[in-house]
Design a protein around this motif. Structure first.
Motif, PDB file in Angstrom:
ATOM      1  N   LEU A   1       0.856  -1.193   0.000  1.00 52.49           N
ATOM      2  CA  LEU A   1       0.000   0.000   0.000  1.00 52.49           C
ATOM      3  C   LEU A   1       0.883   1.230   0.000  1.00 52.49           C
ATOM      4  O   LEU A   1       1.791   1.357   0.820  1.00 52.49           O
ATOM      5  CB  LEU A   1      -0.930   0.011   1.214  1.00 52.49           C
ATOM      6  CG  LEU A   1      -1.760   1.285   1.417  1.00 52.49           C
ATOM      7  CD1 LEU A   1      -2.673   1.547   0.234  1.00 52.49           C
ATOM      8  CD2 LEU A   1      -2.563   1.209   2.708  1.00 52.49           C
ATOM      9  N   GLU A   2       0.625   2.127  -0.933  1.00 52.68           N
ATOM     10  CA  GLU A   2       1.385   3.374  -1.012  1.00 52.68           C
ATOM     11  C   GLU A   2       0.461   4.490  -1.483  1.00 52.68           C
ATOM     12  O   GLU A   2      -0.222   4.357  -2.497  1.00 52.68           O
ATOM     13  CB  GLU A   2       2.566   3.239  -1.967  1.00 52.68           C
ATOM     14  CG  GLU A   2       3.427   4.501  -2.031  1.00 52.68           C
ATOM     15  CD  GLU A   2       4.603   4.359  -2.985  1.00 52.68           C
ATOM     16  OE1 GLU A   2       5.387   5.321  -3.095  1.00 52.68           O
ATOM     17  OE2 GLU A   2       4.720   3.300  -3.622  1.00 52.68           O
ATOM     18  N   ALA A   3       0.429   5.549  -0.706  1.00 50.48           N
ATOM     19  CA  ALA A   3      -0.323   6.749  -1.079  1.00 50.48           C
ATOM     20  C   ALA A   3       0.666   7.833  -1.470  1.00 50.48           C
ATOM     21  O   ALA A   3       1.705   8.009  -0.828  1.00 50.48           O
ATOM     22  CB  ALA A   3      -1.192   7.223   0.086  1.00 50.48           C
ATOM     23  N   HIS A   4       0.367   8.578  -2.524  1.00 54.16           N
ATOM     24  CA  HIS A   4       1.278   9.644  -2.933  1.00 54.16           C
ATOM     25  C   HIS A   4       0.530  10.703  -3.728  1.00 54.16           C
ATOM     26  O   HIS A   4      -0.515  10.443  -4.336  1.00 54.16           O
ATOM     27  CB  HIS A   4       2.445   9.082  -3.750  1.00 54.16           C
ATOM     28  CG  HIS A   4       2.041   8.194  -4.879  1.00 54.16           C
ATOM     29  ND1 HIS A   4       1.693   8.654  -6.122  1.00 54.16           N
ATOM     30  CD2 HIS A   4       1.907   6.845  -4.945  1.00 54.16           C
ATOM     31  CE1 HIS A   4       1.379   7.634  -6.904  1.00 54.16           C
ATOM     32  NE2 HIS A   4       1.497   6.524  -6.218  1.00 54.16           N
TER      33      HIS A   4
ATOM     34  N   ILE B   1     -11.908   1.340   1.653  1.00 50.25           N
ATOM     35  CA  ILE B   1     -10.777   2.271   1.719  1.00 50.25           C
ATOM     36  C   ILE B   1     -11.199   3.484   2.540  1.00 50.25           C
ATOM     37  O   ILE B   1     -12.206   4.133   2.240  1.00 50.25           O
ATOM     38  CB  ILE B   1     -10.331   2.713   0.315  1.00 50.25           C
ATOM     39  CG1 ILE B   1      -9.894   1.505  -0.512  1.00 50.25           C
ATOM     40  CG2 ILE B   1      -9.194   3.733   0.405  1.00 50.25           C
ATOM     41  CD1 ILE B   1      -9.527   1.850  -1.941  1.00 50.25           C
ATOM     42  N   THR B   2     -10.447   3.775   3.579  1.00 52.75           N
ATOM     43  CA  THR B   2     -10.685   4.969   4.391  1.00 52.75           C
ATOM     44  C   THR B   2      -9.442   5.852   4.339  1.00 52.75           C
ATOM     45  O   THR B   2      -8.315   5.345   4.310  1.00 52.75           O
ATOM     46  CB  THR B   2     -11.000   4.601   5.848  1.00 52.75           C
ATOM     47  OG1 THR B   2      -9.921   3.809   6.391  1.00 52.75           O
ATOM     48  CG2 THR B   2     -12.285   3.795   5.928  1.00 52.75           C
TER      49      THR B   2
ATOM     50  N   LEU C   1      -0.526  15.385   5.898  1.00 46.01           N
ATOM     51  CA  LEU C   1      -0.117  14.040   6.298  1.00 46.01           C
ATOM     52  C   LEU C   1      -1.308  13.136   6.040  1.00 46.01           C
ATOM     53  O   LEU C   1      -2.274  13.119   6.795  1.00 46.01           O
ATOM     54  CB  LEU C   1       0.295  13.995   7.769  1.00 46.01           C
ATOM     55  CG  LEU C   1       0.769  12.626   8.288  1.00 46.01           C
ATOM     56  CD1 LEU C   1       2.010  12.168   7.536  1.00 46.01           C
ATOM     57  CD2 LEU C   1       1.045  12.682   9.792  1.00 46.01           C
ATOM     58  N   VAL C   2      -1.234  12.389   4.938  1.00 41.01           N
ATOM     59  CA  VAL C   2      -2.361  11.588   4.484  1.00 41.01           C
ATOM     60  C   VAL C   2      -2.245  10.173   5.059  1.00 41.01           C
ATOM     61  O   VAL C   2      -1.213   9.522   4.940  1.00 41.01           O
ATOM     62  CB  VAL C   2      -2.414  11.533   2.941  1.00 41.01           C
ATOM     63  CG1 VAL C   2      -3.602  10.689   2.487  1.00 41.01           C
ATOM     64  CG2 VAL C   2      -2.525  12.940   2.372  1.00 41.01           C
ATOM     65  N   LYS C   3      -3.346   9.722   5.659  1.00 40.49           N
ATOM     66  CA  LYS C   3      -3.421   8.367   6.208  1.00 40.49           C
ATOM     67  C   LYS C   3      -4.459   7.582   5.415  1.00 40.49           C
ATOM     68  O   LYS C   3      -5.596   8.015   5.259  1.00 40.49           O
ATOM     69  CB  LYS C   3      -3.805   8.409   7.686  1.00 40.49           C
ATOM     70  CG  LYS C   3      -3.990   7.037   8.316  1.00 40.49           C
ATOM     71  CD  LYS C   3      -4.458   7.156   9.756  1.00 40.49           C
ATOM     72  CE  LYS C   3      -4.744   5.782  10.363  1.00 40.49           C
ATOM     73  NZ  LYS C   3      -5.244   5.899  11.770  1.00 40.49           N
ATOM     74  N   VAL C   4      -4.052   6.423   4.880  1.00 43.48           N
ATOM     75  CA  VAL C   4      -4.948   5.591   4.077  1.00 43.48           C
ATOM     76  C   VAL C   4      -4.925   4.166   4.635  1.00 43.48           C
ATOM     77  O   VAL C   4      -3.850   3.624   4.931  1.00 43.48           O
ATOM     78  CB  VAL C   4      -4.531   5.570   2.595  1.00 43.48           C
ATOM     79  CG1 VAL C   4      -5.476   4.685   1.796  1.00 43.48           C
ATOM     80  CG2 VAL C   4      -4.536   6.973   2.021  1.00 43.48           C
TER      81      VAL C   4
ATOM     82  N   ASP D   1      -1.101   3.120   5.427  1.00 43.27           N
ATOM     83  CA  ASP D   1       0.083   3.868   4.992  1.00 43.27           C
ATOM     84  C   ASP D   1      -0.126   5.345   5.299  1.00 43.27           C
ATOM     85  O   ASP D   1      -1.253   5.855   5.226  1.00 43.27           O
ATOM     86  CB  ASP D   1       0.328   3.682   3.496  1.00 43.27           C
ATOM     87  CG  ASP D   1       1.558   4.437   3.023  1.00 43.27           C
ATOM     88  OD1 ASP D   1       2.639   4.227   3.600  1.00 43.27           O
ATOM     89  OD2 ASP D   1       1.436   5.258   2.088  1.00 43.27           O
ATOM     90  N   ARG D   2       0.965   6.023   5.644  1.00 43.25           N
ATOM     91  CA  ARG D   2       0.936   7.470   5.871  1.00 43.25           C
ATOM     92  C   ARG D   2       1.916   8.128   4.914  1.00 43.25           C
ATOM     93  O   ARG D   2       3.049   7.677   4.777  1.00 43.25           O
ATOM     94  CB  ARG D   2       1.283   7.812   7.321  1.00 43.25           C
ATOM     95  CG  ARG D   2       0.223   7.393   8.326  1.00 43.25           C
ATOM     96  CD  ARG D   2       0.686   7.617   9.744  1.00 43.25           C
ATOM     97  NE  ARG D   2      -0.360   7.337  10.709  1.00 43.25           N
ATOM     98  CZ  ARG D   2      -0.674   6.125  11.152  1.00 43.25           C
ATOM     99  NH1 ARG D   2       0.008   5.076  10.716  1.00 43.25           N
ATOM    100  NH2 ARG D   2      -1.648   5.950  12.028  1.00 43.25           N
TER     101      ARG D   2
END
Length: 338
Positions: free
Chosen positions: A195-198, A230-231, A271-274, A290-291
């Motif tokens: 999991l990767e958020a960008h 997904i939150t 600061l995104v938290k998924v 992931d943050r």
């Protein structure tokens, strides 16, 4: 004017492209019911149930043979000829689509266990044909689900697409899925392994969009249609929306698929938290969090400059207001008088 050699070479390429399409082109997406011209479903039993079968759900022990029948319906006003064969199922690496292998690809399960009395079937207009088949399960077959389908492929290509400068014929197919459970220990399993958020580094201090990439794996020996949740949230808990429709997956045992989603409402400094959660009907679930720190460097530089200027101004004000002892003040006046 083209030379005869060049023209012949081009004609040869076109003919070769057509031949390759007949034996090795990828199938068009397979559907359980039909495509408007023909439909493929399990043959209804003599005493049909209120809910007709859309797929084959079969059970067998290793070393046994089961028999069933597939129904091919010609929905058009002209006769149609089809190739019929059994095929293994797979999930596409990207987006996890459910697919069935072509006739010439390697099969290790349903595709080689399935036998039909005919390979080609002609169905008159507005008529249907029931084709029996058998599935022989090897004595050493692994327990759990083996997924595939009975594929009905149009015998002659219809339509063409251009690939690398040559015309390639396309054959369409419709299939009825086969879910065969071989007796033995059943161990369902799910994993969210990546999991990767960008978000691309923003140049301006604006609220923007981002993406998430995650991998779902079926680690057990049963097919799973997981519910994906997904939150997401941002700095101080502000709302970050997931704008991509959640996928509807049907994962065969051992499948590993890469999924992508889109996020909206990300601040320029955030600061995104998924969290991605996958839950199966068997009571199993898996999740991963992931943050991701998002920084708009021009905005950050501007904030640093403002902070530095503010600190300098405060320091100067403090010096201006600092009291000077009377003796020091008189000495300063004497020095100035001299």
């Amino acid at each position: 004017m083209r030379s005869p050699t060049v023209a012949l070479r081009r004609l040869t390429l076109i003919l070769l492209a057509g031949a390759i399409a007949l034996v090795g082109a990828p199938l068009a997406p397979a559907h359980a019911a039909g495509n408007g011209e023909w439909a493929v479903t399990p043959t209804p039993p003599k005493k049909p149930s209120p809910a007709p079968r859309q797929y084959f759900f079969l059970d067998a022990r290793p070393g046994t043979t089961i028999t069933d029948s597939v129904r091919i319906q010609n929905l058009t006003k002209e006769s149609k000829t089809f190739e019929v064969y059994g095929a293994d199922a797979y999930n596409t690496e990207r987006d996890g689509g459910f697919g069935l292998r072509t006739k010439i690809q390697t099969h290790i399960g349903i595709g080689i266990w399935t036998k039909l009395p005919v390979e080609v079937v002609t169905v008159p207009p507005r008529r249907q044909a029931d084709v029996p088949f058998t599935i022989t399960v090897p004595p050493n077959a692994t327990p759990g689900d083996h997924v595939g389908g009975i594929v009905v492929l149009e015998a002659e290509p219809k339509g063409q697409v251009e690939r690398d400068g040559v015309n390639v014929a396309i054959q369409r197919a419709v299939a009825a899925r086969v879910y065969l459970t071989v007796a033995g220990p059943v161990v369902p399993g799910l994993a969210v392994s990546e999991l990767e958020a960008h978000r691309p580094t923003p140049l301006l201090p604006t609220v923007g969009d981002g993406t998430i990439d995650y991998r779902i794996e079926n680690t057990g020996n049963t097919h799973i249609a997981p519910k994906i949740t997904i939150t997401s949230s941002g700095l101080f808990g502000h709302e970050v929306r997931q704008t991509t429709p959640l996928p509807q997956l049907d994962l065969i045992p051992g499948a590993s698929v890469q999924m992508t989603g889109k996020l909206a409402g990300i601040w320029p400094v955030d600061l995104v938290k998924v969290t991605v959660e996958a839950e199966g009907s068997e009571g199993i679930s898996a999740s991963r969090t992931d943050r991701e720190l998002v920084v708009a460097w021009p905005v950050l530089l501007l904030l640093l400059l403002i902070a530095a200027a503010t600190a300098w101004w405060i320091q100067r004000r403090r010096r201006a207001r600092r009291p000077v002892p009377r003796g020091m003040r008189n000495n300063k006046q004497l020095v100035e008088a001299r």
